[in-house]
Design a protein around this motif. Structure first.
Motif, PDB file in Angstrom:
ATOM      1  N   SER A 169       3.323  21.567  -3.012  1.00  0.00           N
ATOM      2  CA  SER A 169       3.843  21.477  -2.185  1.00  0.00           C
ATOM      3  C   SER A 169       4.319  20.304  -1.390  1.00  0.00           C
ATOM      4  N   LEU A 170       2.428  19.916  -1.044  1.00  0.00           N
ATOM      5  CA  LEU A 170       2.827  19.438  -0.304  1.00  0.00           C
ATOM      6  C   LEU A 170       2.612  18.384  -0.029  1.00  0.00           C
ATOM      7  N   LEU A 171       2.963  17.368  -1.649  1.00  0.00           N
ATOM      8  CA  LEU A 171       3.081  16.086  -2.337  1.00  0.00           C
ATOM      9  C   LEU A 171       4.487  15.719  -2.155  1.00  0.00           C
ATOM     10  N   ALA A 172       4.535  17.007  -2.716  1.00  0.00           N
ATOM     11  CA  ALA A 172       5.890  17.174  -2.269  1.00  0.00           C
ATOM     12  C   ALA A 172       6.878  16.712  -0.718  1.00  0.00           C
ATOM     13  N   GLU A 173       6.675  16.911   0.102  1.00  0.00           N
ATOM     14  CA  GLU A 173       6.863  16.536   1.125  1.00  0.00           C
ATOM     15  C   GLU A 173       6.302  15.494   1.767  1.00  0.00           C
ATOM     16  N   SER A 227       1.086  -0.934  -0.049  1.00  0.00           N
ATOM     17  CA  SER A 227       0.064   0.124  -0.201  1.00  0.00           C
ATOM     18  C   SER A 227       1.021   1.349  -0.237  1.00  0.00           C
ATOM     19  N   ARG A 228       1.901   1.352   0.704  1.00  0.00           N
ATOM     20  CA  ARG A 228       2.863   2.327   0.829  1.00  0.00           C
ATOM     21  C   ARG A 228       3.383   2.845  -0.797  1.00  0.00           C
ATOM     22  N   ASN A 229       3.856   1.695  -1.265  1.00  0.00           N
ATOM     23  CA  ASN A 229       4.394   1.388  -2.511  1.00  0.00           C
ATOM     24  C   ASN A 229       3.680   2.151  -3.028  1.00  0.00           C
ATOM     25  N   ARG A 230       2.214   1.605  -3.350  1.00  0.00           N
ATOM     26  CA  ARG A 230       1.308   2.505  -4.323  1.00  0.00           C
ATOM     27  C   ARG A 230       1.081   3.643  -3.902  1.00  0.00           C
ATOM     28  N   GLN A 231       1.026   4.301  -2.610  1.00  0.00           N
ATOM     29  CA  GLN A 231       0.719   5.754  -2.046  1.00  0.00           C
ATOM     30  C   GLN A 231       2.236   6.672  -2.705  1.00  0.00           C
ATOM     31  N   ASP A 232       3.509   5.516  -3.061  1.00  0.00           N
ATOM     32  CA  ASP A 232       4.280   7.059  -3.847  1.00  0.00           C
ATOM     33  C   ASP A 232       4.041   6.545  -5.039  1.00  0.00           C
ATOM     34  N   GLN A 233       3.752   5.651  -5.473  1.00  0.00           N
ATOM     35  CA  GLN A 233       3.684   5.589  -6.377  1.00  0.00           C
ATOM     36  C   GLN A 233       2.548   6.755  -7.090  1.00  0.00           C
ATOM     37  N   LEU A 234       1.420   6.701  -6.325  1.00  0.00           N
ATOM     38  CA  LEU A 234       0.571   7.725  -7.027  1.00  0.00           C
ATOM     39  C   LEU A 234       0.488   9.377  -6.748  1.00  0.00           C
ATOM     40  N   ILE A 235       1.778   9.309  -5.369  1.00  0.00           N
ATOM     41  CA  ILE A 235       2.207  10.945  -5.510  1.00  0.00           C
ATOM     42  C   ILE A 235       3.790  11.078  -6.753  1.00  0.00           C
ATOM     43  N   GLY A 236       3.959  10.638  -7.288  1.00  0.00           N
ATOM     44  CA  GLY A 236       4.556  10.540  -8.733  1.00  0.00           C
ATOM     45  C   GLY A 236       3.425  10.493  -9.747  1.00  0.00           C
ATOM     46  N   ILE A 237       2.949  10.134 -10.252  1.00  0.00           N
ATOM     47  CA  ILE A 237       1.557  10.752 -11.267  1.00  0.00           C
ATOM     48  C   ILE A 237       0.777  11.973 -11.016  1.00  0.00           C
ATOM     49  N   LEU A 238       0.446  12.006  -9.802  1.00  0.00           N
ATOM     50  CA  LEU A 238      -0.368  13.505  -9.302  1.00  0.00           C
ATOM     51  C   LEU A 238       0.599  14.851  -9.771  1.00  0.00           C
ATOM     52  N   LEU A 239       1.715  14.092  -9.372  1.00  0.00           N
ATOM     53  CA  LEU A 239       3.138  15.654  -9.538  1.00  0.00           C
ATOM     54  C   LEU A 239       3.109  15.974 -10.751  1.00  0.00           C
ATOM     55  N   ARG A 240       2.811  15.089 -11.441  1.00  0.00           N
ATOM     56  CA  ARG A 240       3.007  15.244 -12.924  1.00  0.00           C
ATOM     57  C   ARG A 240       1.464  16.077 -13.511  1.00  0.00           C
ATOM     58  N   TYR A 241       0.234  15.979 -12.754  1.00  0.00           N
ATOM     59  CA  TYR A 241      -0.772  16.902 -13.331  1.00  0.00           C
ATOM     60  C   TYR A 241      -0.905  18.023 -12.866  1.00  0.00           C
ATOM     61  N   ASP A 242      -1.417  19.234 -12.899  1.00  0.00           N
ATOM     62  CA  ASP A 242      -2.279  20.113 -13.082  1.00  0.00           C
ATOM     63  C   ASP A 242      -3.320  21.068 -12.581  1.00  0.00           C
ATOM     64  N   GLY A 243      -4.188  20.112 -13.032  1.00  0.00           N
ATOM     65  CA  GLY A 243      -5.432  20.038 -13.571  1.00  0.00           C
ATOM     66  C   GLY A 243      -6.693  19.205 -11.999  1.00  0.00           C
ATOM     67  N   TYR A 263      -5.422   4.840  -1.225  1.00  0.00           N
ATOM     68  CA  TYR A 263      -4.413   5.666  -0.911  1.00  0.00           C
ATOM     69  C   TYR A 263      -4.112   6.703  -0.970  1.00  0.00           C
ATOM     70  N   ILE A 264      -5.905   8.034  -1.458  1.00  0.00           N
ATOM     71  CA  ILE A 264      -5.531   8.987  -1.161  1.00  0.00           C
ATOM     72  C   ILE A 264      -5.952   9.660   0.221  1.00  0.00           C
ATOM     73  N   SER A 265      -6.427   8.689   0.420  1.00  0.00           N
ATOM     74  CA  SER A 265      -7.473   9.157   2.614  1.00  0.00           C
ATOM     75  C   SER A 265      -6.000   8.943   2.417  1.00  0.00           C
ATOM     76  N   GLN A 266      -5.371   8.024   2.602  1.00  0.00           N
ATOM     77  CA  GLN A 266      -3.700   7.437   3.448  1.00  0.00           C
ATOM     78  C   GLN A 266      -2.587   8.217   3.438  1.00  0.00           C
ATOM     79  N   ILE A 267      -2.498   9.331   2.125  1.00  0.00           N
ATOM     80  CA  ILE A 267      -2.221  10.062   2.233  1.00  0.00           C
ATOM     81  C   ILE A 267      -2.140  11.794   2.592  1.00  0.00           C
ATOM     82  N   ASN A 268      -3.480  12.360   2.193  1.00  0.00           N
ATOM     83  CA  ASN A 268      -3.677  13.524   2.873  1.00  0.00           C
ATOM     84  C   ASN A 268      -3.333  13.013   4.716  1.00  0.00           C
TER      85      ASN A 268
END
Length: 683
Positions: A111-115, A48-64, A85-90
């Motif tokens: 900025s929050l996702l990068a952190e 689950s943690r790995n999936r969350q990290d992958q999701l963060i990497g994907i979302l960092l490339r989206y602007d909208g 995963y989004i609930s866990q990231i938040n």
């Protein structure tokens, strides 16, 4: 219930012996189940943690905004899992919301996702492998498997599996893993060991931002002073520019990483021997002196001749090129200029682009001279713009692939994606310059004659938009015949009887806002013209027998062969075209967007142009990406003019997330797919 055996970081296997005959379990079996259940829980948490990290990497490339379904396709999971995963990231992002939700889906706070992106833990398989490799790199007597397992809190069997993976990692390098009982030693030359440190750092940074500070941490060099690191970089770049070099800032992080590695290894007493090359260029000797001086000043480390010469060579082949008159007189290795000229002329003829100009050939030859040195040293430079160049300029990247393919064959080297992207950056400027005339729109100005109002309007348009709009006609009548005007745009101060997409109604005195309106209409008109050509061509090249939905996840080569079947049956292509398409895919992935792959051969040898389409119900792996649509394109020699239109505009359509989802959701069979594709193109 059955027992599950194996370390929690490894694959599970089922143990029927854990259940006694007759359905009774022994107390030992029950304990075994409890322990393995705990392992399973830890394993699931890690996944689950790995999936969350992958999701963060994907979302960092989206602007909208992006939907859960789109993210699920990218991850290869269900939308429900994405929401979890989004609930866990938040929850782990601290103050603020890293990913906002709404009717349109999810919106990232960069900025929050990068952190929220965590530091990797030593318990993860790749991190264990890297930690083991670094321990071997830093220990002359080697490491002991048993003590390593204890320090990493895993079993000896787990470390043994990591040893197998480490041997695979070292395959093809000049390093060897020697073992006596439970003790292992990494043997090989110091230069090969430094390359391994660099490789480990780049592997850890594959989904992260490429900068010197991040690479320093990824290489395990946290004790190298970051302030000194930044100061060293600033002074090096400044002095290189003053010495008459163009500096490639994109590759500077890689050179600085090697500087940090050299500083670290020299402090441990691990130095490089001098090559004692009498033919070494004077420029390399001067640069070696400069780097040695800067290293003493900023790090307090005195480099030997071998280390300084090595870093000078890295700098010359990675981040600098001669500037001004020095560039014209610079020499390249034997055969390189001819290989570049032949490759460029071939690509120019194949793709109908104007590239074979002396200044372009000289600059590219100098770049390839350095590329050859990197290839022979097995020392590649990452390009942080590879993904964006590939997706935003697919035609430019395609031409670069063709050039790279011919150069690699002629010079007997391998050229990877990041290196191809650097060639694409050379190609891009030349192609854009040669294609600029094709993007200029014609315009008619309608402005009743009153003093010089019409001249003022024309002058303003020429001054502000002259590079993209050419005024070819000015009408000063009060009753112009709108139906007779055939230019791309109509700029009028007279209200038309029936406004259309090419008409911009203006006041007599135009403002900056009016100029922006003209520019926006011109952009829409330009896109409309391109997509209109695409629509007419797609209707000609697509057919129901070459449409496959659902497309199974069977791998790139199997998918290409499956999509090629109807084209082979119709005699559109021969088997050689299929093999050439697979070879092209091996050169560089044809996943040009997050939704679309366009496999094709480098040579346009089809009997006629045709496209075979495969649509996956869920995304399928393609290279390092995941896609939902695969369009196998077979071009004929007579359709060279159509190549750029289809290639670039098909990628453009599938680059827009809303359009992709609409086509995939509604295009359940070939007629509906074609209807939705045409509807999206029509806007």
């Amino acid at each position: 219930m059955v027992g599950v055996t194996g370390d929690f970081t490894d694959d599970f296997s089922f143990d029927p012996a854990a259940r006694q005959p007759g359905g009774n379990r022994s107390r030992g079996a029950e304990l075994h189940i409890v322990v393995c259940a705990a392992c399973a829980i830890r394993y699931v948490a890690m996944v689950s943690r790995n999936r969350q990290d992958q999701l963060i990497g994907i979302l960092l490339r989206y602007d909208g905004w992006v939907t859960a379904a789109e993210l699920a396709d990218r991850l290869g999971v269900t939308p429900r899992s994405v929401r979890t995963y989004i609930s866990q990231i938040n929850a782990r992002s601290g103050e603020g919301t890293a990913i906002s939700s709404g009717p349109a889906g999810y919106h990232p706070n960069h900025s929050l996702l990068a952190e929220a992106r965590p530091e990797r833990t030593a318990g993860e398989p790749n991190q264990r492998l890297h930690r083991l490799a670094r321990a071997l790199l830093h220990s002359t007597p080697g490491v002991d498997i048993r003590s390593t397992a204890v320090s990493m809190h895993v079993s000896e069997a787990t470390i043994e599996s990591d040893v197998v993976r480490l041997r695979n990692l070292l395959d093809g390098t000049a390093l060897r893993l020697e073992r006596a009982g439970t003790r292992m030693v990494l043997s090989g030359e110091e230069l090969a060991k430094r390359r391994l440190v660099s490789q480990l750092a780049h592997e850890e940074m594959i989904h992260g931002a490429l900068n010197a500070e991040a690479l320093r941490r990824a290489a395990g060099l946290e004790h190298v002073d970051p302030d000194a690191f930044a100061a060293f970089r600033e002074e090096l770049v400044s002095r290189l520019a003053a010495a008459g070099y163009y500096v490639n800032e994109l590759g500077s992080a890689d050179v600085l990483l090697h500087v940090a590695i050299a500083v670290d290894r020299v402090r441990q007493g691990r130095v490089l021997r001098s090559g004692a090359d009498a033919d070494r260029p004077a420029s390399q000797a001067r640069l070696a002196e400069m780097i040695a001086e800067l290293t003493v000043h900023h790090f307090g480390v005195e480099l030997g001749t071998g280390d300084a010469e090595h870093l000078a060579m890295l700098t010359l082949t990675r981040i600098v090129a001669p500037a001004g008159e020095a560039q014209a007189g610079a020499e390249v290795g034997p055969g390189i200029a001819e290989a570049v000229r032949t490759a460029v002329e071939h690509a120019s003829a194949e793709y109908l682009v104007d590239l074979a100009q002396p200044d372009f050939l000289q600059r590219l030859s100098l770049h390839v001279h350095n590329l050859v040195q990197r290839a022979r040293d097995h020392a590649w430079v990452r390009n942080p713009l590879t993904h964006s160049v590939k997706s935003a300029y697919p035609m430019v990247f395609q031409v670069a692939v063709a050039i790279a393919s011919d150069i690699a064959r002629a010079l007997e080297i391998t050229i990877h994606d990041d290196e191809i992207a650097y060639i694409a950056m050379h190609v891009g400027g030349r192609i854009e310059a040669s294609n600029r005339t094709g993007t200029v729109l014609t315009a008619t100005i309608l402005c009743p004659g009153y003093y010089e109002l019409h001249e003022l309007l024309r002058s303003r348009v020429d001054r502000s938009l002259g590079s993209s709009i050419e005024v070819v006609r000015v009408e000063t009548r009060t009753d112009p015949d709108f139906s007779s005007i055939d230019t791309d745009l109509i700029l009028t101060t007279i209200a038309p009887p029936e406004p259309d997409e090419r008409t911009v109604v203006l006041p007599p005195f135009v403002s900056e806002a009016d100029m922006e309106r003209i520019s926006a209409v011109a952009a829409r008109r330009r896109r409309s013209k391109r997509l209109t050509r695409l629509r007419s061509q797609l209707a000609q090249y697509l057919s129901e027998d070459a449409f496959l939905r659902p497309l199974p996840a069977s791998g790139e080569e199997a998918t290409i062969r499956r999509l090629a079947e109807p084209l082979l049956e119709r005699g559109v292509i021969e088997q050689s075209y299929v093999e050439q398409t697979i070879d092209r895919e091996r050169l560089s992935s044809t996943a040009f967007t997050d939704a679309l792959a366009v496999p094709h051969a480098l040579h346009m040898s089809a009997s006629r142009t045709a496209i075979s389409i495969g649509v996956a119900e869920n995304s399928v792996p393609w290279g390092e990406n995941r896609v939902q649509v695969v369009a196998l394109v077979a071009f004929s020699d007579s359709d060279r003019q159509a190549f750029q239109t289809i290639f670039e505009q098909l990628v453009e359509v599938f680059h827009e997330r809303d359009s992709v989802q609409r086509i995939l959701r509604r295009g359940t069979d070939f007629p509906r797919f074609l209807d939705e594709l045409v509807a999206v193109i029509d806007g």
